[in-house]
Enzyme design. Structure first.
Site, PDB file in Angstrom:
ATOM      1  N   GLU A   1      28.639  67.119 -52.098  1.00 12.88           N
ATOM      2  CA  GLU A   1      27.120  67.705 -51.867  1.00 12.88           C
ATOM      3  C   GLU A   1      26.918  68.999 -51.114  1.00 12.88           C
ATOM      4  OE1 GLU A   1      26.518  63.665 -49.030  1.00 12.88           O
ATOM      5  OE2 GLU A   1      28.170  63.792 -49.113  1.00 12.88           O
TER       6      GLU A   1
ATOM      7  N   ARG B   1      21.810  71.787 -46.247  1.00 14.36           N
ATOM      8  CA  ARG B   1      20.458  70.690 -46.908  1.00 14.36           C
ATOM      9  C   ARG B   1      19.520  71.490 -45.472  1.00 14.36           C
ATOM     10  NH1 ARG B   1      22.899  65.233 -44.477  1.00 14.36           N
ATOM     11  NH2 ARG B   1      23.850  65.234 -46.064  1.00 14.36           N
TER      12      ARG B   1
ATOM     13  N   HIS C   1      17.115  63.907 -39.700  1.00  9.75           N
ATOM     14  CA  HIS C   1      18.519  63.390 -39.949  1.00  9.75           C
ATOM     15  C   HIS C   1      19.124  62.455 -39.648  1.00  9.75           C
ATOM     16  CE1 HIS C   1      20.585  61.675 -43.355  1.00  9.75           C
ATOM     17  NE2 HIS C   1      21.802  62.298 -42.994  1.00  9.75           N
TER      18      HIS C   1
HETATM   19  P1  FAD Z   1      25.018  54.825 -35.343  1.00  9.89           P
HETATM   20  O1  FAD Z   1      26.302  54.912 -36.281  1.00  9.89           O
HETATM   21  O2  FAD Z   1      24.115  55.087 -35.131  1.00  9.89           O
HETATM   22  O3  FAD Z   1      25.361  53.870 -33.642  1.00  9.89           O
HETATM   23  C1  FAD Z   1      24.875  53.421 -32.391  1.00  9.89           C
HETATM   24  C2  FAD Z   1      24.670  52.087 -31.916  1.00  9.89           C
HETATM   25  O4  FAD Z   1      24.495  52.328 -31.021  1.00  9.89           O
HETATM   26  C3  FAD Z   1      24.551  51.547 -32.735  1.00  9.89           C
HETATM   27  O5  FAD Z   1      25.061  50.290 -32.898  1.00  9.89           O
HETATM   28  C4  FAD Z   1      22.810  51.347 -31.638  1.00  9.89           C
HETATM   29  O6  FAD Z   1      22.286  50.529 -31.930  1.00  9.89           O
HETATM   30  C5  FAD Z   1      23.729  50.896 -30.615  1.00  9.89           C
HETATM   31  N1  FAD Z   1      22.271  51.681 -29.035  1.00  9.89           N
HETATM   32  C6  FAD Z   1      21.646  52.784 -29.442  1.00  9.89           C
HETATM   33  N2  FAD Z   1      21.436  52.737 -28.695  1.00  9.89           N
HETATM   34  C7  FAD Z   1      21.362  51.964 -27.459  1.00  9.89           C
HETATM   35  C8  FAD Z   1      21.493  51.212 -26.419  1.00  9.89           C
HETATM   36  N3  FAD Z   1      20.302  52.105 -25.736  1.00  9.89           N
HETATM   37  N4  FAD Z   1      22.178  49.937 -25.527  1.00  9.89           N
HETATM   38  C9  FAD Z   1      23.038  49.497 -26.600  1.00  9.89           C
HETATM   39  N5  FAD Z   1      23.285  50.137 -27.722  1.00  9.89           N
HETATM   40  C10 FAD Z   1      22.597  51.043 -28.236  1.00  9.89           C
HETATM   41  N6  FAD Z   1      27.527  60.989 -41.967  1.00  9.89           N
HETATM   42  C11 FAD Z   1      28.076  61.030 -42.966  1.00  9.89           C
HETATM   43  O7  FAD Z   1      29.236  61.554 -42.569  1.00  9.89           O
HETATM   44  N7  FAD Z   1      27.917  60.747 -44.477  1.00  9.89           N
HETATM   45  C12 FAD Z   1      27.393  60.090 -45.399  1.00  9.89           C
HETATM   46  O8  FAD Z   1      27.242  60.071 -45.886  1.00  9.89           O
HETATM   47  C13 FAD Z   1      26.052  59.993 -44.212  1.00  9.89           C
HETATM   48  N8  FAD Z   1      25.168  59.447 -44.372  1.00  9.89           N
HETATM   49  C14 FAD Z   1      23.915  58.775 -43.850  1.00  9.89           C
HETATM   50  C15 FAD Z   1      23.318  58.499 -44.332  1.00  9.89           C
HETATM   51  C16 FAD Z   1      21.559  58.449 -43.723  1.00  9.89           C
HETATM   52  C17 FAD Z   1      20.478  57.076 -43.780  1.00  9.89           C
HETATM   53  C18 FAD Z   1      21.890  58.331 -42.347  1.00  9.89           C
HETATM   54  C19 FAD Z   1      20.759  57.465 -41.291  1.00  9.89           C
HETATM   55  C20 FAD Z   1      23.020  58.923 -41.531  1.00  9.89           C
HETATM   56  C21 FAD Z   1      23.569  59.384 -42.232  1.00  9.89           C
HETATM   57  N9  FAD Z   1      24.644  60.069 -42.302  1.00  9.89           N
HETATM   58  C22 FAD Z   1      26.224  60.381 -42.744  1.00  9.89           C
HETATM   59  C23 FAD Z   1      24.976  60.449 -40.220  1.00  9.89           C
HETATM   60  C24 FAD Z   1      25.840  59.170 -40.144  1.00  9.89           C
HETATM   61  O9  FAD Z   1      25.454  58.131 -40.453  1.00  9.89           O
HETATM   62  C25 FAD Z   1      25.590  58.860 -38.667  1.00  9.89           C
HETATM   63  O10 FAD Z   1      25.799  59.854 -37.903  1.00  9.89           O
HETATM   64  C26 FAD Z   1      27.007  58.232 -37.759  1.00  9.89           C
HETATM   65  O11 FAD Z   1      26.635  57.047 -38.733  1.00  9.89           O
HETATM   66  C27 FAD Z   1      26.504  58.117 -36.171  1.00  9.89           C
HETATM   67  O12 FAD Z   1      27.279  56.863 -36.017  1.00  9.89           O
HETATM   68  P2  FAD Z   1      27.852  56.631 -34.719  1.00  9.89           P
HETATM   69  O13 FAD Z   1      28.605  55.503 -33.683  1.00  9.89           O
HETATM   70  O14 FAD Z   1      28.135  57.491 -33.909  1.00  9.89           O
HETATM   71  O15 FAD Z   1      26.225  55.793 -33.857  1.00  9.89           O
HETATM   72  C1  SIN Z   2      23.820  61.798 -47.775  1.00 13.05           C
HETATM   73  O1  SIN Z   2      24.459  60.763 -48.521  1.00 13.05           O
HETATM   74  O2  SIN Z   2      23.063  62.317 -48.257  1.00 13.05           O
HETATM   75  C2  SIN Z   2      23.857  61.891 -47.017  1.00 13.05           C
HETATM   76  C3  SIN Z   2      25.580  62.550 -46.053  1.00 13.05           C
HETATM   77  C4  SIN Z   2      24.891  63.213 -44.523  1.00 13.05           C
HETATM   78  O3  SIN Z   2      24.034  63.320 -43.798  1.00 13.05           O
HETATM   79  O4  SIN Z   2      26.134  63.478 -43.904  1.00 13.05           O
END
Ligand code: FAD
Ligand code: SIN
Length: 546
Positions: free
Chosen positions: A122, A290, A349
């Site tokens: 990437e 990015r 994002h």
């Molecule tokens: P999240 O996975 O966002 O989980 C947060 C949780 O908290 C959810 O269950 C939500 O419902 C809950 N929540 C929120 N507020 C409250 C509340 N007030 N009360 C109760 N529950 C609540 N990163 C990579 O490293 N590689 C990738 O390939 C990649 N691709 C991506 C593609 C997309 C489309 C997106 C949107 C992001 C991508 N990212 C990627 C970024 C990565 O997915 C996120 O940064 C990461 O998954 C965040 O994980 P998390 O557990 O911190 O939060």
């Molecule tokens: C992507 O697949 O382009 C997202 C990867 C990331 O946000 O780390």
């Protein structure tokens, strides 16, 4: 109104990869007299994590081209020198362990014909080092394995109570800067609950929904960040919002499905409607960092051009296998990648900033931890290197569990007048009456303000405009404590987060990484190594005008 009161050893808010992994590890390794509460706003599987496409960084010994030092160098360069070297090194060194652990929990990373792990590329990575699941369904694959573990492993499920459709709405912080738990609101029963615990963990993800165009799902309204800010937690780096360059952009639709950067990693190229490959000038071409690619696309769009991804450089059968969901979604929108270019535009994002923490999630409030995207460990600096965030979620959750295992987790119901005061707001006060206020409309106004004024390119003028318009909405929506619905609680949080981002962006006058100030003296990207994010300058950006 009577309120239910309950006790747990640990409360985890959020069921993305950070929250799920922390819950599993805690249940597996730590003696928890009162168990774990995992509460989540929607269904257990809903989160940003679920939609991750490109993959997760794996710095593994079998990849002879890679090393920790190379990954550290790439991360720091992409972050424009603002990352914390020790944090980057620690997380990179722990990548191997994190990947092996995920595999142990049933995550099945894609392999080649020789049964070796498949590494992809990437933007801004100097070597192929990104592992993926189901081609472009990495988040879904990891999340599914972890959800199954939490639900079906008898030992884990016995120790973890799950509340779905339940929103954390306020932290119970006492007068001595200790977090004693939180107040929750069940969206189905409309009931409030005071939940006490010696350890509270925010794993609530990012802030994408604060912007009109975003790749993030609807749950991502910055709730945990807002809860932390209201309780006085220190935030950091909130000006750095990552705009992904390539989200699917269909006319008359606000929705922005991600077209993974790994599509460019496998050979696709950006062009405009005149067939010009406008990234050719940059040394790293389509795989530049990015923020750089997002600004180049922004510049094309600002000139009235349309921007496309030309995937004809990838064999169409290979594309179908490697990116099955992207292929399908394009087809559903009338785009057959075998013949058509994919129309793309940037979208909010990822939030590089967040509640300032150590790697183990420790915040400036005692007993309150934050892990994953809601936190700012200083791994990402001014611009996150792709696929570093899933890795950070796992490593931080693991370190959190190590820390919690050394704490006294006995009963925690030590509450003082301050905590009682917070609880009373939700038991005694009537809901504020917003009957004459259209909350959905205000949310949409706020998202427009942020997109137009605090987006890919900002200036003092646009930021001050944003602040004044955000304050206007805050006046209309003069929220006090108790609201009537999730939408109202979300708007309350989004307003606070929007202010925090805007104030931080106002304070940083130069352009760096994802923060581009059109009015900065150079007006160009500064790649520097000096850390401008010293904490003394950064104490609670939201409070400045809150
Ligand atoms: P999240 O996975 O966002 O989980 C947060 C949780 O908290 C959810 O269950 C939500 O419902 C809950 N929540 C929120 N507020 C409250 C509340 N007030 N009360 C109760 N529950 C609540 N990163 C990579 O490293 N590689 C990738 O390939 C990649 N691709 C991506 C593609 C997309 C489309 C997106 C949107 C992001 C991508 N990212 C990627 C970024 C990565 O997915 C996120 O940064 C990461 O998954 C965040 O994980 P998390 O557990 O911190 O939060
Ligand atoms: C992507 O697949 O382009 C997202 C990867 C990331 O946000 O780390």
């Amino acid at each position: 109104m009577p309120m239910k009161h309950s006790n747990y050893s640990v409360i985890i808010v959020g069921s993305g990869i950070a929250g799920l992994y922390a819950a599993i590890k805690l249940a597996e390794t730590v003696e928890l007299p009162d168990g774990i509460l995992l509460l989540t706003k929607s269904q257990l599987s809903e989160s940003n994590s679920r939609y991750a496409q490109g993959g997760i960084v794996g710095v593994l010994p079998e990849n002879k081209l890679d090393s920790v030092s190379l990954h550290v160098a790439d991360t720091i360069k992409a972050g424009c020198g603002l990352s914390d070297f020790n944090v980057v090194k620690f997380i990179s060194e722990n990548s191997q362990h994190a990947i092996k652990d995920l595999m142990k929990y049933g995550v099945s990373f894609d392999k080649n014909d020789r049964n070796e792990l498949n590494f992809t590329l990437e933007g801004a990575h100097s070597v192929r080092r990104i592992l993926h699941v189901g081609g472009d369904a990495t988040g879904y694959g990891i999340e599914k394995a972890l959800v199954e573990k939490v639900k079906n492993d008898p030992h884990i499920s016995q120790n973890v109570t799950i509340y779905e459709q339940t929103l954390a709405i306020d932290l119970l912080k006492d007068s001595n800067n200790n977090c004693r738990g939180l107040i929750s609101f069940n969206n189905v029963t409309q009931e409030y609950e005071a939940i006490y615990a010696p350890v509270t963990v925010l794993a609530t993800g990012g802030t994408g929904q604060v912007y009109k165009y975003t790749t993030n799902p609807s749950v991502t309204t910055g709730d945990g960040l807002a809860l932390g800010i209201r309780a006085g937690a220190v935030t950091k780096d909130m000006e750095f919002i990552q705009f992904h360059p390539t989200a699917l952009s269909i006319e008359n639709s606000d929705s922005r499905f991600l077209i993974s950067e790994s599509v460019r990693g496998e050979g696709a190229r950006l062009l405009n409607q005149n067939g010009e490959y406008f990234m050719s000038e940059h040394a790293q071409k389509d795989l530049a960092p990015r923020d750089v690619v997002a600004r180049c696309i922004y510049s094309q769009l600002s000139k009235g051009n349309k921007v496309y991804l030309d995937a004809s450089f990838i064999d169409s059968d290979k594309f179908k296998n490697r990116f099955p969901n992207i292929y399908k979604t394009c087809l559903e929108n009338g785009i057959d990648i075998a013949h058509d270019n994919i129309p793309v535009a940037p979208a909010a994002h990822y939030c590089m900033g967040g509640i300032r923490t150590e790697i183990n999630g420790k915040t400036s409030i005692n007993n309150l931890y934050a892990i994953g995207e809601v936190a700012c460990t200083s791994l990402h600096g001014a611009n996150r290197l792709a696929s570093n965030s899933l890795l950070e979620c796992v490593v931080s959750a693991y370190e959190l569990v190590n820390t919690v295992s050394k704490l006294d987790l006995k009963s925690s119901k030590i509450i003082d007048e301050t905590v009682i005061g917070i609880i009373k707001k939700y038991t005694e006060a009537d809901s504020d009456n917003f009957d004459d206020v259209d909350v959905i409309d205000l949310k949409s106004k706020l998202k427009n303000i942020m997109w137009n004024n605090v987006g890919i390119v900002r200036s003092e003028e646009s930021l001050l405009t944003a602040l004044s318009e955000i304050n206007n909405i805050s006046e209309i929506y003069n929220s006090k404590d108790k609201c009537n619905s999730i939408d109202e609680y979300e708007l309350r949080n989004m307003l606070l987060v929007a202010k925090c981002i805007t104030n931080a962006a106002l304070k940083r006058k130069e352009s760096i990484g994802a923060h581009f100030r059109a009015d900065s003296s150079t007006g160009t990207q500064i790649h520097q190594t000096k850390d401008l994010s010293k904490d003394e300058d950064k104490i609670d950006d939201a409070k400045v005008t809150a």
